[in-house]
Design a protein around this motif. Sequence first.
Motif, PDB file in Angstrom:
ATOM      1  N   PRO A 265       7.429   4.028 -10.256  1.00  0.00           N
ATOM      2  CA  PRO A 265       6.142   4.252  -9.577  1.00  0.00           C
ATOM      3  C   PRO A 265       6.277   4.680  -8.122  1.00  0.00           C
ATOM      4  O   PRO A 265       5.659   5.670  -7.693  1.00  0.00           O
ATOM      5  CB  PRO A 265       5.438   2.896  -9.715  1.00  0.00           C
ATOM      6  N   PHE A 266       7.090   3.966  -7.353  1.00  0.00           N
ATOM      7  CA  PHE A 266       7.264   4.344  -5.946  1.00  0.00           C
ATOM      8  C   PHE A 266       7.951   5.694  -5.816  1.00  0.00           C
ATOM      9  O   PHE A 266       7.610   6.494  -4.937  1.00  0.00           O
ATOM     10  CB  PHE A 266       8.056   3.275  -5.213  1.00  0.00           C
ATOM     11  N   THR A 267       8.933   5.965  -6.674  1.00  0.00           N
ATOM     12  CA  THR A 267       9.654   7.238  -6.606  1.00  0.00           C
ATOM     13  C   THR A 267       8.725   8.411  -6.874  1.00  0.00           C
ATOM     14  O   THR A 267       8.750   9.419  -6.157  1.00  0.00           O
ATOM     15  CB  THR A 267      10.810   7.227  -7.615  1.00  0.00           C
ATOM     16  N   VAL A 268       7.899   8.309  -7.900  1.00  0.00           N
ATOM     17  CA  VAL A 268       6.968   9.394  -8.227  1.00  0.00           C
ATOM     18  C   VAL A 268       5.941   9.557  -7.113  1.00  0.00           C
ATOM     19  O   VAL A 268       5.604  10.693  -6.721  1.00  0.00           O
ATOM     20  CB  VAL A 268       6.289   9.107  -9.572  1.00  0.00           C
ATOM     21  N   PHE A 269       5.428   8.467  -6.587  1.00  0.00           N
ATOM     22  CA  PHE A 269       4.450   8.532  -5.502  1.00  0.00           C
ATOM     23  C   PHE A 269       5.045   9.208  -4.267  1.00  0.00           C
ATOM     24  O   PHE A 269       4.404  10.061  -3.633  1.00  0.00           O
ATOM     25  CB  PHE A 269       3.980   7.116  -5.160  1.00  0.00           C
TER      26      PHE A 269
ATOM     27  N   GLY B  94      19.214   7.588 -12.901  1.00  0.00           N
ATOM     28  CA  GLY B  94      18.102   7.760 -13.827  1.00  0.00           C
ATOM     29  C   GLY B  94      16.757   7.796 -13.133  1.00  0.00           C
ATOM     30  O   GLY B  94      15.877   8.585 -13.504  1.00  0.00           O
ATOM     31  N   THR B  95      16.578   6.961 -12.105  1.00  0.00           N
ATOM     32  CA  THR B  95      15.307   6.943 -11.380  1.00  0.00           C
ATOM     33  C   THR B  95      15.073   8.250 -10.646  1.00  0.00           C
ATOM     34  O   THR B  95      13.963   8.803 -10.678  1.00  0.00           O
ATOM     35  CB  THR B  95      15.288   5.773 -10.378  1.00  0.00           C
ATOM     36  N   LEU B  96      16.096   8.777  -9.969  1.00  0.00           N
ATOM     37  CA  LEU B  96      15.927  10.013  -9.218  1.00  0.00           C
ATOM     38  C   LEU B  96      15.697  11.214 -10.142  1.00  0.00           C
ATOM     39  O   LEU B  96      14.872  12.087  -9.838  1.00  0.00           O
ATOM     40  CB  LEU B  96      17.148  10.256  -8.330  1.00  0.00           C
ATOM     41  N   VAL B  97      16.396  11.276 -11.263  1.00  0.00           N
ATOM     42  CA  VAL B  97      16.225  12.404 -12.179  1.00  0.00           C
ATOM     43  C   VAL B  97      14.839  12.374 -12.817  1.00  0.00           C
ATOM     44  O   VAL B  97      14.081  13.351 -12.763  1.00  0.00           O
ATOM     45  CB  VAL B  97      17.329  12.395 -13.256  1.00  0.00           C
TER      46      VAL B  97
END
Length: 310
Positions: free
Chosen positions: A184-188, A116-119
């Motif tokens: 937050p870290f993933t999007v950044f 879910g985080t990666l998608v």
Amino acid sequence: MKTTETPVPPPAESGATVYKTDPHAAAGHRPAGRRKEGTVLNVFSHGVLVIWAIMVVMPLVWAVMTSFKDDGSIFGSPWSLPDRLHFDNWSRAWTDAHMSDYFLNTVLVVGGSLVGTLVLGSMAAYVLARFDFPGNRFLYYLFVGGMSFPVMLALVPLFYVVNNMGLLNTIHGLILVYIAYSLPFTVFFLTAFFRTLPTSVAEAAFVDGASHTRTFFQIMLPMAKPGLISVGIFNFLGQWNQYMLPTVLNTDPDKKVLTQGLVQLAVSQGYKGDWSGLFAGLVMAMLPVLAAYIVFQRQVVQGLTAGALK
């Protein structure tokens, strides 16, 4: 007696420039001072790396070695090799300490939250990196601000929010919290990575009639594979070792994760703690992390350096 005369080089032609060349430089040699300085720096840097490797590897080796000892050998001779391999420590930790249940719960929670985080993170990062719209920078800095917000300040309101939604002590509730914690870290990370990808490929896909959704999932997302693997490894490490969130939001004994199980195994018997079983459970929790990093080590390095090389 004959004297040897040194031939005089012919004078240079009028208007020609005469260059003086260093024979050592022409032969590819560096001055002795620079060679010595480079050697000293090389030895120093390698020495620091060796010391750092020992500091990292020795505790891991000691934990694996201790997991095959009995309790008497752990306290009697902690630094010696085990007299024999006590595989019953692992079986006892897996069955009697319910590490199998904790392991399964952790795989379900981390697996679902990682997907879910990666998608969601890749979709949000792609839009923020490729499209200009009002509020673009505001949303981006909102995600960046989420990285600096201490999770401890959100535990109490997060508990009430999850409880009011009926997701307390559930696997899917913990998955949603992990996704929100890691976004937050993933999007950044992925926003900076998507900006390094060539725009000509996406423009060619649009010319051929591909939609934005098809361009993202079939073209841009495969091109971002090194970045996805890198941020996936970091999220996997953080979510696998997460202890504070499941302790507050997951108090059901049947749904506890590995970190909670290890703490329960350490304190369940008081002074009669099963130390050999505890180290066996610790190694069980550590092996998936090491295996994931070893398998995807090259992709992690490529993802971290892709933005600097392009």
